[in-house]
Design an enzyme around this catalytic site. Structure first.
Site, PDB file in Angstrom:
ATOM      1  N   GLY A 196      -1.244  23.574  -6.246  1.00 59.83           N
ATOM      2  CA  GLY A 196       0.143  23.125  -6.164  1.00 59.83           C
ATOM      3  C   GLY A 196       0.879  23.200  -7.485  1.00 59.83           C
ATOM      4  N   LEU A 206       2.293  20.758  -9.356  1.00 57.91           N
ATOM      5  CA  LEU A 206       1.909  19.785 -10.374  1.00 57.91           C
ATOM      6  C   LEU A 206       0.672  20.241 -11.138  1.00 57.91           C
ATOM      7  CD1 LEU A 206       2.157  16.974 -11.728  1.00 57.91           C
ATOM      8  CD2 LEU A 206       0.695  16.093  -9.891  1.00 57.91           C
ATOM      9  N   ALA A 207      -0.315  20.753 -10.402  1.00 58.33           N
ATOM     10  CA  ALA A 207      -1.545  21.203 -11.058  1.00 58.33           C
ATOM     11  C   ALA A 207      -1.272  22.351 -12.014  1.00 58.33           C
ATOM     12  CB  ALA A 207      -2.577  21.621 -10.007  1.00 58.33           C
ATOM     13  N   GLY A 257      -5.039  19.362  -4.292  1.00 56.13           N
ATOM     14  CA  GLY A 257      -3.730  19.903  -4.637  1.00 56.13           C
ATOM     15  C   GLY A 257      -3.821  20.848  -5.818  1.00 56.13           C
ATOM     16  N   LYS A 299       2.125   9.219  -7.072  1.00 49.27           N
ATOM     17  CA  LYS A 299       3.208   8.577  -6.333  1.00 49.27           C
ATOM     18  C   LYS A 299       3.821   9.575  -5.339  1.00 49.27           C
ATOM     19  CE  LYS A 299       6.964  10.084  -9.167  1.00 49.27           C
ATOM     20  NZ  LYS A 299       7.526  11.039  -8.216  1.00 49.27           N
ATOM     21  N   HIS A 305       9.488   5.507 -11.165  1.00 47.22           N
ATOM     22  CA  HIS A 305       9.775   5.739 -12.583  1.00 47.22           C
ATOM     23  C   HIS A 305      10.796   4.764 -13.175  1.00 47.22           C
ATOM     24  CE1 HIS A 305       7.423   9.250 -12.143  1.00 47.22           C
ATOM     25  NE2 HIS A 305       8.360  10.077 -11.763  1.00 47.22           N
TER      26      HIS A 305
END
Length: 461
Positions: free
Chosen positions: A19, A21-22, A16, A140, A232
């Protein structure tokens, strides 16, 4: 690294890597750790189904050109395509990078892929040998329900030892969440009143002003309940409600959190509210008839001796009126009222924890208003941790958690037992979800959710 601490060299394999998040969290976090001298010698290999081009194009696409230390750090980054069916080229690149780092090098595999793709990728890691001598980080959600979570766990056990699996929930890496433990257990002021005799409600409130930000595919397949509540917000509830461990060790903290989750009463469907912001169906990639929830509010109870009867109110959603990460502890009223004036009839005393990257702790109390008469008003005591510790630099959540994986410290990660127990609680709601009620952008959710806490209302909004 801590003073005197030495970590072995690491080959970090990041699935990923192109992506969101990265780009937003992982690469900036690794760069900050590198600049701070907290990373050992590393090689980072990004991977995914589709190549972004040359290594130079991959590095440029991360968007950190010009940042301090980037040129030196970027020279350690490469990209090798792979998929669940073929990891041979990636395995070869990992071995070459490991050889270049010398004896003692370890592997860290970061799997940021959709839940449906995770099990196939784990099997590829085992078949290709990439899993050898590695620690595995999973993003998650860990499955989409109890059955898939158990299936994932069984597949993981075929390839990895449990001690080498790190299920990441970045909320647990926040300094402010860890400070809940310090506030409770390092201060004789709070622990004696942290119970049902003195606390009348707890609110865990995580509204977000942003919408889905181009992540329609993720939202449509996952929804806010799976994305935020089963991970969370319930994890924060675990930190707030756990019993004092004898020692702050990974084993004892996980054991106490598991006890809390086992004590949570089955959720009452009439006290769960789903919402969808007005205009969500107009977002690119969203089904015109989508009923996916972008908002959830619910009431939960922890049926043990400490918390029986105290409502825990959880709320989160997109396109709301503020972006906050707030835990509010509402304290019981005095047995009798003895002062004139309206303030005594207002909100009770509240301890408010702001779980931001610059955390604050506030205690709202009633106090005498300055002046000639004995008039009661509302005062505030505030602890700003950045001001209190100006010489100490906090780590962002992902930075702290990445470092903990390299250290082999599972304290702030989620255990298999926690994951499965939370799915046991959440599955009945997902099997028969309440209808998603429309709410206006910039509001704080549907009217039914606003009424959930009763006359006190939500502190935020």
């Amino acid at each position: 690294m801590e003073p005197g601490e030495t970590l072995p060299p690491y080959v970090i394999v990041l699935f990923g890597a192109t992506g969101d998040l990265a780009r937003r969290k992982l690469f900036p976090g690794l760069l900050r750790l590198w600049n701070a001298g907290l990373l050992p010698e590393v090689r980072v290999i990004g991977s995914g189904r589709h190549s972004p081009g040359t290594d130079e194009e991959f590095r440029a696409g991360i968007g950190l050109d010009g940042e301090k230390g980037w040129e030196e750090f970027a020279s350690r980054l490469t990209f090798v395509p792979s998929n669940a069916d073929d990891g041979s080229d990636l395995a070869r690149a990992v071995r070459e990078a490991e050889d270049g780092l010398g004896d003692g090098a370890r592997r860290l595999v970061y799997l940021s892929v959709p839940p449906g793709a995770m099990l196939g990728m784990v099997r590829m890691l085992g078949d290709s040998g990439i899993a050898d001598n590695s620690r595995l980080v999973l993003e998650k959600p860990f499955g989409t329900d109890l059955e898939s979570a158990r299936e994932l766990h069984a597949g993981l056990q075929e390839v990895y030892r449990e001690r080498d699996i790190f299920r990441i929930d970045h909320f647990l890496g926040k300094e402010s969440v860890q400070n809940i433990l310090a506030l409770r257990f390092a201060n004789g002021l709070f622990e004696p009143v942290w119970n049902r005799q003195n606390v009348c409600y707890v609110q865990i409130d995580v509204p977000e002003e942003i919408g889905i930000e181009g992540r329609a595919s993720f939202m449509e397949s996952t929804g806010t309940f799976r994305d935020m509540i089963s991970t969370h917000l319930f994890q924060i509830l675990g930190f707030v409600a756990l019993e004092p461990p004898v020692h702050v060790t990974p084993e004892q903290l996980h054991e106490e959190k598991e006890k809390v989750f086992r004590s949570v009463r089955p959720l009452d469907p009439s006290r769960v509210v789903f919402g969808q912001y007005d205009g969500y169906r107009d977002e690119d990639g969203v089904d015109d008839a989508s009923t996916v929830e972008t908002f959830v509010a619910l009431e939960a109870f922890v049926d043990n001796w400490r918390w029986h009867g105290v409502p825990f109110l959880l709320r989160t959603g997109k396109a709301m009126g503020a972006t906050r990460r707030t835990v509010t502890i509402g304290f019981a009223e005095p047995a009798m009222r003895m002062f004139d004036g309206g303030a005594e009839h207002g909100p009770p005393s509240e301890l408010v924890l702001e779980l931001t990257d610059d955390p604050t702790i506030e205690l709202d109390v009633r106090a005498k208003v300055p002046g000639p008469s004995l008039r009661i008003g509302r005062g505030r005591m505030r602890l700003d941790l950045a001001e209190s510790f100006p010489d100490d630099e906090p780590l962002e959540a992902y930075e702290r958690l990445l470092l903990d994986v390299m250290r082999g410290d599972p304290t702030l990660f989620t255990s298999t037992n926690e994951v499965e127990r939370l799915w046991e609680l959440c599955d009945p709601v997902l099997a028969d979800p309440p209808p998603s009620q429309t709410y206006a952008r910039g509001s704080f959710g549907p009217a039914e959710a606003l009424e959930l806490p009763g006359p006190r209302g939500w502190r935020v909004g």
